[in-house]
Design a protein around this motif. Structure first.
Motif, PDB file in Angstrom:
ATOM      1  N   SER A 105      -7.107  -0.610  -5.589  1.00 15.40           N
ATOM      2  CA  SER A 105      -5.678  -0.908  -5.599  1.00 15.40           C
ATOM      3  C   SER A 105      -5.401  -2.236  -4.904  1.00 15.40           C
ATOM      4  CB  SER A 105      -4.903   0.205  -4.899  1.00 15.40           C
ATOM      5  OG  SER A 105      -5.290   0.310  -3.540  1.00 15.40           O
ATOM      6  N   ARG A 106      -4.276  -2.842  -5.290  1.00 13.59           N
ATOM      7  CA  ARG A 106      -3.786  -4.046  -4.644  1.00 13.59           C
ATOM      8  C   ARG A 106      -2.692  -3.646  -3.656  1.00 13.59           C
ATOM      9  NH1 ARG A 106      -6.398  -9.008  -4.740  1.00 13.59           N
ATOM     10  NH2 ARG A 106      -7.510  -9.202  -6.720  1.00 13.59           N
ATOM     11  N   VAL A 107      -2.867  -4.005  -2.404  1.00 17.25           N
ATOM     12  CA  VAL A 107      -1.927  -3.630  -1.355  1.00 17.25           C
ATOM     13  C   VAL A 107      -1.198  -4.880  -0.877  1.00 17.25           C
ATOM     14  CG1 VAL A 107      -1.658  -2.611   0.923  1.00 17.25           C
ATOM     15  CG2 VAL A 107      -3.359  -1.692  -0.651  1.00 17.25           C
ATOM     16  N   ASP A 108       0.133  -4.824  -0.924  1.00 13.32           N
ATOM     17  CA  ASP A 108       0.974  -5.924  -0.449  1.00 13.32           C
ATOM     18  C   ASP A 108       1.588  -5.557   0.891  1.00 13.32           C
ATOM     19  OD1 ASP A 108       1.538  -8.184  -2.644  1.00 13.32           O
ATOM     20  OD2 ASP A 108       1.233  -6.264  -3.677  1.00 13.32           O
ATOM     21  N   GLU A 109       1.607  -6.531   1.799  1.00 19.34           N
ATOM     22  CA  GLU A 109       2.277  -6.365   3.076  1.00 19.34           C
ATOM     23  C   GLU A 109       3.204  -7.557   3.291  1.00 19.34           C
ATOM     24  OE1 GLU A 109      -0.757  -3.841   5.850  1.00 19.34           O
ATOM     25  OE2 GLU A 109      -1.215  -5.965   5.569  1.00 19.34           O
ATOM     26  N   PHE A 111       6.087  -9.101   5.987  1.00 20.38           N
ATOM     27  CA  PHE A 111       6.760  -9.007   7.280  1.00 20.38           C
ATOM     28  C   PHE A 111       8.002  -9.887   7.245  1.00 20.38           C
ATOM     29  CE2 PHE A 111       7.572 -10.946  11.419  1.00 20.38           C
ATOM     30  CZ  PHE A 111       7.955  -9.814  12.111  1.00 20.38           C
ATOM     31  N   ARG A 112       9.153  -9.271   7.505  1.00 14.49           N
ATOM     32  CA  ARG A 112      10.418 -10.002   7.471  1.00 14.49           C
ATOM     33  C   ARG A 112      11.376  -9.368   8.484  1.00 14.49           C
ATOM     34  NH1 ARG A 112      11.446  -9.532   2.426  1.00 14.49           N
ATOM     35  NH2 ARG A 112      11.205 -11.638   1.579  1.00 14.49           N
ATOM     36  N   PHE A 113      11.973 -10.190   9.348  1.00 12.76           N
ATOM     37  CA  PHE A 113      12.977  -9.740  10.308  1.00 12.76           C
ATOM     38  C   PHE A 113      12.468  -8.590  11.187  1.00 12.76           C
ATOM     39  CE2 PHE A 113      15.781 -11.120   6.625  1.00 12.76           C
ATOM     40  CZ  PHE A 113      15.948 -12.400   7.129  1.00 12.76           C
ATOM     41  N   GLY A 114      11.251  -8.735  11.649  1.00 11.60           N
ATOM     42  CA  GLY A 114      10.718  -7.760  12.592  1.00 11.60           C
ATOM     43  C   GLY A 114      10.209  -6.473  11.986  1.00 11.60           C
ATOM     44  N   ARG A 115      10.189  -6.363  10.657  1.00 12.70           N
ATOM     45  CA  ARG A 115       9.728  -5.143  10.017  1.00 12.70           C
ATOM     46  C   ARG A 115       8.647  -5.452   8.997  1.00 12.70           C
ATOM     47  NH1 ARG A 115      10.490  -0.642  12.447  1.00 12.70           N
ATOM     48  NH2 ARG A 115      10.490   0.512  10.512  1.00 12.70           N
ATOM     49  N   LEU A 116       7.718  -4.551   8.900  1.00  8.96           N
ATOM     50  CA  LEU A 116       6.626  -4.680   7.940  1.00  8.96           C
ATOM     51  C   LEU A 116       6.863  -3.729   6.777  1.00  8.96           C
ATOM     52  CD1 LEU A 116       3.731  -5.467   7.018  1.00  8.96           C
ATOM     53  CD2 LEU A 116       2.902  -3.575   8.418  1.00  8.96           C
ATOM     54  N   MET A 117       6.806  -4.254   5.555  1.00 10.87           N
ATOM     55  CA  MET A 117       6.874  -3.428   4.354  1.00 10.87           C
ATOM     56  C   MET A 117       5.480  -3.421   3.726  1.00 10.87           C
ATOM     57  SD  MET A 117      10.112  -2.639   4.313  1.00 10.87           S
ATOM     58  CE  MET A 117      10.280  -1.923   2.675  1.00 10.87           C
ATOM     59  N   ARG A 118       4.935  -2.226   3.555  1.00 11.31           N
ATOM     60  CA  ARG A 118       3.617  -2.092   2.920  1.00 11.31           C
ATOM     61  C   ARG A 118       3.805  -1.387   1.583  1.00 11.31           C
ATOM     62  NH1 ARG A 118       0.904  -0.040   6.793  1.00 11.31           N
ATOM     63  NH2 ARG A 118      -0.322  -1.866   7.361  1.00 11.31           N
ATOM     64  N   ALA A 119       3.270  -1.961   0.521  1.00 11.75           N
ATOM     65  CA  ALA A 119       3.435  -1.404  -0.825  1.00 11.75           C
ATOM     66  C   ALA A 119       2.073  -1.289  -1.492  1.00 11.75           C
ATOM     67  CB  ALA A 119       4.355  -2.292  -1.662  1.00 11.75           C
ATOM     68  N   ARG A 120       1.813  -0.113  -2.029  1.00 11.39           N
ATOM     69  CA  ARG A 120       0.581   0.113  -2.782  1.00 11.39           C
ATOM     70  C   ARG A 120       0.898   1.040  -3.943  1.00 11.39           C
ATOM     71  NH1 ARG A 120      -3.724   2.180   1.005  1.00 11.39           N
ATOM     72  NH2 ARG A 120      -4.908   2.207  -0.926  1.00 11.39           N
ATOM     73  N   PRO A 121       0.071   1.061  -4.978  1.00 13.65           N
ATOM     74  CA  PRO A 121       0.370   1.905  -6.141  1.00 13.65           C
ATOM     75  C   PRO A 121       0.592   3.357  -5.742  1.00 13.65           C
ATOM     76  CG  PRO A 121      -1.441   0.418  -6.632  1.00 13.65           C
ATOM     77  CD  PRO A 121      -1.167   0.286  -5.161  1.00 13.65           C
ATOM     78  N   ALA A 122       1.595   3.989  -6.367  1.00 11.23           N
ATOM     79  CA  ALA A 122       1.888   5.388  -6.070  1.00 11.23           C
ATOM     80  C   ALA A 122       0.797   6.284  -6.644  1.00 11.23           C
ATOM     81  CB  ALA A 122       3.243   5.771  -6.660  1.00 11.23           C
ATOM     82  N   LYS A 123       0.711   7.486  -6.092  1.00 11.45           N
ATOM     83  CA  LYS A 123      -0.274   8.449  -6.569  1.00 11.45           C
ATOM     84  C   LYS A 123       0.125   8.974  -7.950  1.00 11.45           C
ATOM     85  CE  LYS A 123      -1.650   9.918  -1.932  1.00 11.45           C
ATOM     86  NZ  LYS A 123      -1.777  11.073  -1.001  1.00 11.45           N
TER      87      LYS A 123
END
Length: 383
Positions: A105-109, A111-123
């Protein structure tokens, strides 16, 4: 004679204490010079983009004190881990990395305004979700993206701070020294900084605008362990402006090398325009995001901003699966199942009473037969 001895002792003390006094007096100006030059170099880096290859050269379990055995720091033991290749984008306000993981899988991270968003393909069992999106703290991203040797270090309160940020917190400078000249080039400056969480050894390179070439981290609560980050190669994307091109990361336990990874950077670009689209994860708009800190979930737009109302995160399938694995013969109870269990219980009670009554009746019949056999049979028409 006595006066001569006093003069001799005074000269001896001057010889012994003189270098130490000079070193102590020279420490602060040298430290301040390194601090200011290093900070100016970091602040001159406004945008960064590059591609990278990530290689794992050694990976043995590490047994930390009072902590379960672990693999690569920041990587869950029982989950997929980064394998590379990947890409990295940075602007003054937002950072993003995209990595290939061992499960393909390709995992995107982001970081914006003090928060981290992590996105990876759903199950596969979540057909209504294109991505599995989580909102987390910054530290996981900052400490894991491979450039902490350049941009940040773990502070006494577990924040990720640049070197000048560490100096603003309570600390102790063990030593500051300028190393010997090598190959006719200025020697590096080695700084040993201690706080109540860690001891850092930092090598600043005057030949690369006072960027940190090497860092050794010794956690205060793990005396058997230390970690090294070393830039084994620099690149000069702009005249007079340097950036790491190869970063080695090593972890040691009792002096033995346990883990070794290498990150090779390519196509490094500094202070060139980065379009806003580079910081948008494809497919994120409309995704359901789980805020792991607030324990809520909500929909997000293309930039990861929440829209609509937040709801508590419901019990996950993972938790239910773990429960069934631990207790395979005891599924979760519901009101209807509790009613069924109550009916079943009383049915068992009735059957047990009937069986017990039957046993008592059989016992009584056998006892009466035995008593009848003991009694004499009366004679008919006797004399």
């Amino acid at each position: 004679m006595c006066e001569g001895q006093h003069v001799f002792m005074a000269l001896a003390l001057l010889v012994v204490l003189g270098p130490a006094t000079t070193s102590a007096r020279g420490t602060k100006p040298l430290l301040e010079d390194v601090r200011d030059r290093h900070r100016a170099t970091l602040e001159a880096i406004r945008t960064v983009t590059y591609s990278y290859e990530w290689t794992q050269l050694k990976n043995e379990p590490i047994q930390y004190d009072n902590v379960p055995s672990q693999g690569v720091p920041g990587t869950p033991i029982d989950s997929a881990h980064e394998t590379g290749p990947g890409q990295y984008w940075q602007s003054p306000d937002v950072w993003r990395t995209r990595s290939l993981y061992s499960d393909g899988s390709r995992v995107d991270e982001v970081f914006r305004f003090g928060r981290l968003m992590r996105a990876r393909p759903a199950k596969k069992n979540a057909p209504d979700q294109r991505l599995k999106v989580t909102s987390e703290t910054m530290s996981a991203f900052q400490y894991g993206h491979g450039l902490t040797i350049l941009f940040g270090h773990q502070s006494r309160d577990f924040e990720i701070l640049p070197f000048h940020g560490l100096l603003h917190q309570p600390h102790k400078i063990r030593s500051v020294e300028r190393l010997a000249v090598r190959d006719g080039r200025p020697g590096e400056i080695r700084v040993v900084l201690e706080n109540d969480k860690c001891v850092y050894e930092l090598w600043f390179s005057p030949n690369h605008n006072y960027l940190i070439r090497k860092r050794i981290e010794r956690p205060a609560d793990q005396p058997r362990h230390w970690h090294e980050h070393e830039v084994s190669e620099f690149v000069e994307p702009n005249p007079g402006q340097f950036f790491p091109a190869r970063i080695e990361m090593r972890s040691f336990e009792n002096g033995d090398l346990k883990q070794h990874t290498r990150r090779n950077l390519s196509d490094v670009r500094i202070n060139q325009s980065v379009p806003n689209e580079a910081f948008r994860v494809p497919g994120m708009e409309g995704s359901l995001c789980e805020d792991l800190m607030a324990r809520t979930q909500y929909r997000v737009d293309a930039d990861g901003h929440r829209f609509g109302a937040a709801q508590p995160i419901p019990p996950t399938t993972t938790h239910q699966t773990a429960h069934f694995e631990l207790f395979p013969s005891r599924p979760a109870s519901s009101p209807s199942s509790l009613a069924d269990q109550s009916t079943e219980f009383w049915l068992y009670v009735v059957i047990a009473v009937l069986v017990l009554g039957l046993c008592v009746a059989l016992f009584e019949i056998r006892w009466l037969r035995a008593e009848l056999r003991k009694r004499p049979i009366p004679k008919l028409g006797g004399n």
